[in-house]
Design an enzyme around this catalytic site. Structure first.
Site, PDB file in Angstrom:
ATOM      1  N   LYS A 113       0.832  -1.207   0.000  1.00  0.00           N
ATOM      2  CA  LYS A 113       0.000   0.000   0.000  1.00  0.00           C
ATOM      3  C   LYS A 113       0.864   1.253   0.000  1.00  0.00           C
ATOM      4  O   LYS A 113       0.501   2.263  -0.599  1.00  0.00           O
ATOM      5  CB  LYS A 113      -0.930   0.016   1.218  1.00  0.00           C
ATOM      6  N   LYS A 199      -5.443 -10.013  -7.454  1.00  0.00           N
ATOM      7  CA  LYS A 199      -6.664 -10.124  -6.664  1.00  0.00           C
ATOM      8  C   LYS A 199      -7.701  -9.078  -7.078  1.00  0.00           C
ATOM      9  O   LYS A 199      -7.343  -7.960  -7.418  1.00  0.00           O
ATOM     10  CB  LYS A 199      -6.300  -9.896  -5.188  1.00  0.00           C
ATOM     11  N   LYS A 202     -10.746  -3.365  -4.252  1.00  0.00           N
ATOM     12  CA  LYS A 202     -11.429  -2.071  -4.260  1.00  0.00           C
ATOM     13  C   LYS A 202     -10.528  -0.963  -4.757  1.00  0.00           C
ATOM     14  O   LYS A 202     -10.986   0.063  -5.233  1.00  0.00           O
ATOM     15  CB  LYS A 202     -11.820  -1.675  -2.825  1.00  0.00           C
TER      16      LYS A 202
END
Ligand code: TRP
Length: 336
Positions: A113, A199, A202
């Protein structure tokens, strides 16, 4: 003997997608009658990435309503909002002071992230797993049903519990229960519709990479139509050269409720032109009851509020008890 307790949560960032549902929430629903469950909308986690204050509250309600729409049953489960129970923030601070920094800088999800958020990496992003540990340990949870990607966060949670018990309750009964993850293999990893090796997420900027639970039929149709496939005829599972094929067949298997053998046979001579409409239809049908229930819940705001109030009261009673035990063990005086 009472039931074991389960705790889990999802962030209110935008809408839930099929990966959230099949990887986590569907498993909460299936196992819920065995446990005493707390399902949390983790809105404190949501501000570790840049967020929109104008939609945070409504996104939070959307997720709570989707929990109900997906089949969370209030007979077995409480639903509540993380920021409504202040013990989560407070225990996070106390845990911060017993958690070595390198445990956090080493976390895979933080590193990923941090790269993605570039200039926007705040201290909360690093601290994210400590807040998650506080979520779980406050409730003395036995089981944490999560997707495969949360495994490392669960290990950290267990390490924090062990370290706290060792440092502050040595030779006494442990204060914090060390929880077990509950990870189901099947459906645990739903991949992006645009890249079968990534994956479904969102945070992927491409809307076409995921199916949201609230996508209307025409949007689902369009996304399936455009999703990535390959040039081969005959659909097969588990071919490392064909990750998209494996993902789409897997989705069809789970959403149709058919066995892997049955789907393998059905797909062996099929081309994409035949399979895509079948998958589209199956997906639309599978999501329909969820979407209908969601609409029903959202038309009665008073009901949803009462669910969350009830959830908060039940959560607070347990959370405050644990927090007080932790503070006492750390040597704090109690407020007079
Ligand atoms: N990190 C989890 C996720 O992204 C969300 C989460 C926060 C969570 N707190 C939790 C999950 C506690 C289980 C238990 O999916």
């Amino acid at each position: 003997m009472g039931k074991q307790r389960a705790f889990s949560g999802v962030q209110p960032t935008g809408n839930l997608h099929l990966g959230n549902y099949l990887g986590a929430i569907r498993n909460w629903v299936e196992g819920q009658s065995q446990y005493e469950n707390f399902f949390c909308v983790v809105d404190l986690h949501a501000i570790t990435a840049p967020h929109n204050p104008a939609t945070l509250a409504s996104d939070t309600y959307t997720i709570a309503a989707l929990y109900l729409a997906c089949g969370i049953d209030l007979e077995y489960s409480k639903i509540f909002v993380q920021s409504h129970v202040s013990a989560h923030s407070e225990l996070t601070w106390l845990f911060n002071c017993i958690t070595p920094i390198n445990w956090l800088t080493d976390m895979i999800q933080f590193k990923e992230k941090a790269v993605r958020q570039g200039e926007n990496v705040n201290t909360g992003l690093l601290d994210y797993p400590v807040l998650m540990a506080a979520d779980i340990l406050l409730y003395q949870a036995d089981k944490v049903p999560v997707g495969e990607d949360q495994k490392q966060h669960l290990e950290l949670t267990r390490d924090i519990a062990d370290r706290f018990n060792y440092q502050f309750a040595k030779g006494k009964p442990p204060i914090l229960k060390v929880p077990d993850p509950l990870i189901r293999k099947e459906g645990a990893r739903v991949m992006s519709l645009m890249d079968g090796t990534k994956k479904m997420s969102k945070s992927d900027p491409a809307e076409g990479s995921r199916i949201n639970l609230l996508d209307p039929p025409d949007v689902i149709q369009k996304k399936i139509k455009r999703c990535k496939t390959d040039m081969e005829r005959g659909l097969t599972f588990d071919d490392p050269e064909r990750p998209e094929c494996n993902n789409l067949l897997g989705l069809y298997m789970i959403l149709s409720g058919k066995t892997k053998e049955a789907v393998a046979e059905e797909g062996q001579d099929m081309g994409w032109g035949q399979f895509k409409p079948l998958l589209t239809e199956t997906m639309i049908e599978a999501l329909k009851p969820i979407q209908e229930k969601y609409q029903a819940v959202m038309t009665d705001k008073g009901y949803l509020e009462s669910v969350l109030r009830d959830g908060r009261e039940a959560a607070e009673a347990i959370a405050n008890e644990t927090l007080n035990q932790v503070k006492a063990a750390l040597g704090y005086s109690m407020p007079l």
